[in-house]
Design an enzyme around this catalytic site. Structure first.
Site, mmCIF file in Angstrom:
data_model
loop_
_atom_site.group_PDB
_atom_site.id
_atom_site.type_symbol
_atom_site.label_atom_id
_atom_site.label_comp_id
_atom_site.label_asym_id
_atom_site.label_seq_id
_atom_site.Cartn_x
_atom_site.Cartn_y
_atom_site.Cartn_z
ATOM 1 N N GLY A 1 0.798 -1.218 0.000
ATOM 2 C CA GLY A 1 0.000 0.000 0.000
ATOM 3 C C GLY A 1 0.827 1.263 0.000
ATOM 4 N N HIS A 41 2.556 4.471 -5.085
ATOM 5 C CA HIS A 41 3.200 5.586 -5.798
ATOM 6 C C HIS A 41 3.340 5.209 -7.269
ATOM 7 C CE1 HIS A 41 6.720 3.035 -5.540
ATOM 8 N NE2 HIS A 41 6.607 3.006 -4.221
ATOM 9 N N GLY A 95 5.654 3.999 -8.926
ATOM 10 C CA GLY A 95 6.258 2.682 -9.172
ATOM 11 C C GLY A 95 5.181 1.595 -9.182
ATOM 12 N N HIS A 96 4.288 1.642 -8.168
ATOM 13 C CA HIS A 96 3.186 0.661 -8.130
ATOM 14 C C HIS A 96 2.277 0.845 -9.344
ATOM 15 C CE1 HIS A 96 4.011 1.079 -3.651
ATOM 16 N NE2 HIS A 96 4.185 -0.210 -3.857
#
Ligand code: PAF
EC number: 6.3.2.1
Length: 280
Positions: free
Chosen positions: A31, A34, A36-37
């Site tokens: 969780g 950002h 990147g996710h």
């Protein structure tokens, strides 16, 4: 965006999707998402017809003095990010849902977990591999997506998937950086303004190492020296490790005559940051 907390309810969605012939992409996360996710979710939705994002701050991969309690959490913010990035469902279980009473089965990957972060965070990869195996068994995805920033984690999970015959394709996605070069991480939110500036030394030292390699440096001790000289210029940075390892076996390399992973971990204040690159 559907947020599901129970394994039973998640399985019922998965079973319906599977019956309808969907391919499922899983993006495991802790969780506080950002860019990147987002890039992992985007890749998963490009490759699969359904995407599950798991959001679970996994207690068993944190050491006693680590940041389990202070790890940032915001499921509403994360839901919006998941929806915009193309996810279909968030799996957000409680620790009790994941680790019932008398939980006592763990996954240990030997050989790849003794160096780098494994040496500094005993038990960390045992916790990661256990939760990732559970997520694989619960979601039964076609593909699962992990960031290359956690290069050791990616290598360990690929090994585990091969060793335990999970029928899942593991996809590594490139590091996403801020404009000034700092690798995106949920832990960047811990940094004060001054620490945020100081953290740029991480990427700066990697760029120095990359140039040295391109100029033909072959001795890893020399390379470590170049990196540590750069890091030591920043008074707020404390080196945790600088490692030059074989990019597949993760064993230390003395003479750089094969693809290597150059990996660094530093503390800026209390915040531990990692970064790396692979030199082919
Ligand atoms: O990389 C992470 O965020 C975690 O280690 C993972 C893979 C979600 C397991 O908890």
């Amino acid at each position: 965006m559907k947020v599901v907390n129970s394994i039973k309810e998640l399985r019922s969605h998965i079973n319906t999707w599977k019956r309808r012939g969907h391919e499922i992409g899983l993006v495991p996360t802790m969780g506080y998402l950002h860019e990147g996710h987002k890039s992992l979710i985007n890749a998963a939705s490009d490759d699969n017809s359904k995407v599950v994002v798991s959001i679970f701050v996994n207690p068993i991969q944190f050491g006693a003095n680590e940041d389990l309690d202070s790890y940032p959490r915001d499921i509403e913010r994360d839901s919006k990010i998941c929806e915009a990035a193309g996810a279909d469902l968030i799996f957000n279980p409680s620790p009790e849902e994941m680790y019932g009473e008398n939980f006592s089965t763990y996954i240990d990957v030997e050989g790849l977990t003794e160096e780098l972060c494994g040496a500094k965070r005993p038990g960390h990869f045992r916790g990661v591999c256990t939760v990732v195996s559970k997520l694989f068994n619960i979601v039964n995805p076609t593909r699962a997506y992990f960031g290359e920033k956690d290069a050791q984690q990616l290598a360990v999970i690929k090994r585990m998937v091969a060793d335990l015959n999970f029928d899942i394709e593991i996809i590594g996605c490139p590091i996403v950086r801020e404009e000034d070069g700092l690798a995106k991480s949920s832990r960047n939110t811990y940094l004060s303004e001054e620490e945020r500036k100081a953290s740029l030394v991480l990427n700066r030292s990697l760029l120095k190492a990359k140039s040295a390699l391109k100029e033909g440096i072959k001795d890893s001790d020399k390379l470590v020296q170049i990196i540590s000289q750069e890091l030591n210029k920043e008074p707020l940075a404390k080196i945790d490790y600088i490692e030059i390892v074989d990019s597949t076996s993760l064993k230390p390399v003395k003479n750089i005559d094969r693809p290597v992973l150059v990996a660094i971990a530093i503390y800026i204040g209390k915040t531990r940051l990692i970064d790396n690159f692979i030199f082919q």
